[in-house]
Write a protein that holds these residues in place. Structure first.
Motif, PDB file in Angstrom:
ATOM      1  N   ASN A   1      -4.216   7.046  11.335  1.00  0.00           N
ATOM      2  CA  ASN A   1      -2.921   6.975  10.663  1.00  0.00           C
ATOM      3  C   ASN A   1      -2.206   8.318  10.674  1.00  0.00           C
ATOM      4  O   ASN A   1      -2.030   8.963   9.644  1.00  0.00           O
TER       5      ASN A   1
ATOM      6  N   ASP B   1      -3.447  -1.613  11.832  1.00  0.00           N
ATOM      7  CA  ASP B   1      -3.328  -2.037  10.440  1.00  0.00           C
ATOM      8  C   ASP B   1      -4.316  -3.144  10.109  1.00  0.00           C
ATOM      9  O   ASP B   1      -4.311  -4.206  10.734  1.00  0.00           O
TER      10      ASP B   1
ATOM     11  N   ILE C   1      -9.071   5.300  -1.454  1.00  0.00           N
ATOM     12  CA  ILE C   1      -7.781   5.663  -0.851  1.00  0.00           C
ATOM     13  C   ILE C   1      -7.350   7.064  -1.300  1.00  0.00           C
ATOM     14  O   ILE C   1      -6.675   7.782  -0.563  1.00  0.00           O
TER      15      ILE C   1
HETATM   16  C1  CS2 Z   1      -5.677   3.504   3.251  1.00  0.00           C
HETATM   17  C2  CS2 Z   1      -5.811   3.010   4.674  1.00  0.00           C
HETATM   18  O1  CS2 Z   1      -7.708   4.603   2.774  1.00  0.00           O
HETATM   19  C3  CS2 Z   1      -6.503   4.744   2.956  1.00  0.00           C
HETATM   20  O2  CS2 Z   1      -5.962   5.836   2.866  1.00  0.00           O
HETATM   21  O3  CS2 Z   1      -4.327   3.740   2.967  1.00  0.00           O
HETATM   22  O4  CS2 Z   1      -7.098   3.072   5.147  1.00  0.00           O
HETATM   23  C4  CS2 Z   1      -5.258   1.590   4.819  1.00  0.00           C
HETATM   24  O5  CS2 Z   1      -6.042   0.647   4.147  1.00  0.00           O
HETATM   25  C5  CS2 Z   1      -5.147   1.191   6.271  1.00  0.00           C
HETATM   26  O6  CS2 Z   1      -4.397   2.159   6.965  1.00  0.00           O
HETATM   27  C6  CS2 Z   1      -4.502  -0.172   6.399  1.00  0.00           C
HETATM   28  O7  CS2 Z   1      -4.225  -0.433   7.724  1.00  0.00           O
END
Ligand code: CS2
Length: 499
Positions: free
Chosen positions: A197, A236, A380
């Protein structure tokens, strides 16, 4: 991952068990593929996402795209748990009303770095491996946030530059593998596929890899820049950490014991820049979108999903919601996140005309509300120093540029700052897990809960806040008001005030 959990006297999941399984994906045409992909970072996300697309692509159109997964943390326990099952594991898809268990077979081999380095190098040198993909999280890229080049002050990078044949870092491993390819008789590289990400993840990884290579060998850096494709992707799927609940569910459905099941939501999406001159699985035949430009999808996902995920996580750690579904079930929180997406985030995105941002928002809120997933806010909340810039600060910069307000985004940043005191509003303590944890918690401690001091100390952390944002007068004033609100009234009242 514990392979020893005494769940039941059931036999262990294995390839011999496949014909007896009721729910697996086996089709008559399935033959065991050779390894064609090396994946760095064999965590739950990869096993619920790219591995599934790859398995389905092989079922649809064949190809030798078996996966060799690599754990970079020396997690021999994880390697052994998966290898005792010959790479098999079950995917436990938890929808609001139903659970679906599927046994996955695309994973053929698991290696643990650094102990398995010779085996990994052999794979990277093998021309049958045409893709090296990655889910190593933001910190795995070892980037200097100011320049985007490899972080030369990172001790692990310094190690890899002095020991290029014994690398531990992602740039070090990729450059060693690419050097072997360049020096081989047919000289063909593999495609490097970032699935993390990060904004512009392909280009970001390319810059890190090329700048690392340039420190060692300018000709190699030029060869990589000219020959190696680094397509961008948007990935995602919400994939929480494995708990005993998944082990029990998998065992109950399979009649075999699986030490390494992966929970996930039913939803999944993958948008990939179509630049694979050395071949790829038929991912497009099984729902992935192969496009010319991933950027709009990537920014929408980072800002709408990951941005609100991090917001929910920090506000929840302070306000006392343990999971995302509990947080979004609170009406003030839901109204706050809805307004944040609608009024502050969506206007920063330029989507293709056919893309329905309001529908995207509503689908996200529904995914968050899935009561079966139990996605923990603490998970998260990890690595905020890495996550804040692409998820929240870039959005704030876009709002500033457009002369538009961003009070809710500022509250999210303030919540991260207050979160670093490692204590919820009700006094419950929690751990801070972040590559900069020591420094951040020391800065937080030295502010003694004073909003101004906390803000000044943390805005000076250049790895997180670029100088122009940190010095922006209006941003500072907005952030200060948010910090005051959190200090005086606590997270739940602050959410209610700004919803
Ligand atoms: C989440 C992500 O752990 C995190 O920081 O925001 O892993 C999120 O669940 C994924 O990007 C969803 O695709």
């Amino acid at each position: 991952m514990s392979s020893a959990a005494p769940l039941s006297p059931l036999p262990r999941l294995s390839r011999d068990a496949l014909p007896a399984l009721p729910t697996h994906l086996l089709s008559p045409e399935w033959r065991e593929p050779r390894i064609g992909i090396v994946h760095l970072g064999i965590g739950n996300f990869h096993r619920a996402h790219q591995a599934l697309y790859t398995e389905e692509a092989m079922l649809a159109e064949g190809g030798d795209w078996g996966i060799c997964g690599v754990t970079l943390q020396g997690d021999v326990g994880k390697r052994d748990a998966l290898m005792e099952q010959q790479g098999l594991y079950s995917l436990v898809e938890r929808g609001p009303a139903a659970v679906k268990v599927t046994v996955m077979r695309a994973l053929r081999e698991v290696l643990a770095m650094p102990v398995d380095r010779p085996a990994l190098f052999a794979r990277l040198a093998d021309p049958a491996v045409r893709i090296v993909s990655l889910t190593v999280t933001e910190k795995g890229y070892c980037r200097d946030p100011k320049t985007g080049e490899v972080a030369l002050d990172d001790p692990a990078i310094a190690h890899d530059l002095t020991h290029p044949l014994a690398p531990r870092t992602v740039p070090g491993i990729l450059v060693a593998g690419l050097r072997a390819r360049r020096d081989a008789a047919n000289g063909k590289p593999f495609t490097v596929l970032s699935c993390d990400n990060l904004a512009h993840n392909g280009a970001a990884l390319r810059q890190v890899v090329c700048s690392f290579a340039r420190q060692l060998d300018a000709a190699l850096a030029d060869w990589i820049a000219a020959e190696v494709p680094f397509p961008a992707t948007m990935v995602d799927r919400i994939v929480p950490a494995t708990t005993d609940a998944e082990r029990a569910t998998a065992a109950g459905q399979l009649g075999y014991r699986d030490a390494a099941p992966v929970p996930c939501e039913p939803f999944r999406q993958w948008v990939i820049e179509d630049r694979f001159p050395h071949g790829r699985p038929a991912w497009d035949a099984v729902g992935a979108q192969l496009v010319d430009d991933v950027t709009p999808f990537e920014l929408a996902k980072l800002r709408m999903l990951n941005g609100t995920h991090s917001t929910l996580a920090y506000l929840s750690m302070l306000g006392g919601f343990a999971t995302i579904d509990a947080a979004i079930g609170d009406s003030a929180m839901r109204a706050f996140i809805h307004a944040m997406m609608t009024e502050e985030i969506a206007p920063t995105l330029s989507m293709p005309a056919s893309f329905d941002l309001a529908g995207y928002r509503d689908a996200l809120l529904e995914r968050y509300a899935n009561p079966a997933l139990k996605h923990r806010c603490a998970q998260i909340a990890m690595d905020g120093s890495q996550k804040l810039p692409p998820r929240l600060l870039a959005t704030i910069a876009a709002r500033i540029e457009a002369g538009q307000p961003y009070r809710r985004l500022a509250l999210a940043v303030a919540a991260w700052m207050v979160f670093l005191r490692a204590q919820a509003d009700d006094g419950t303590r929690y751990e801070i897990s972040d590559p900069l944890a020591d420094r951040l918690t020391a800065l937080s401690g030295s502010a003694h809960g004073e909003p101004r001091a906390l803000m000044d100390a943390l805005l000076a952390v250049r790895e997180v806040f670029p100088a122009d944002l940190a010095g922006h007068v209006e941003f500072r004033a907005t952030l200060y008001r948010a910090l005051q609100l959190l200090k005086e009234n606590g997270a739940r009242a602050a959410i209610a005030a700004l919803q």
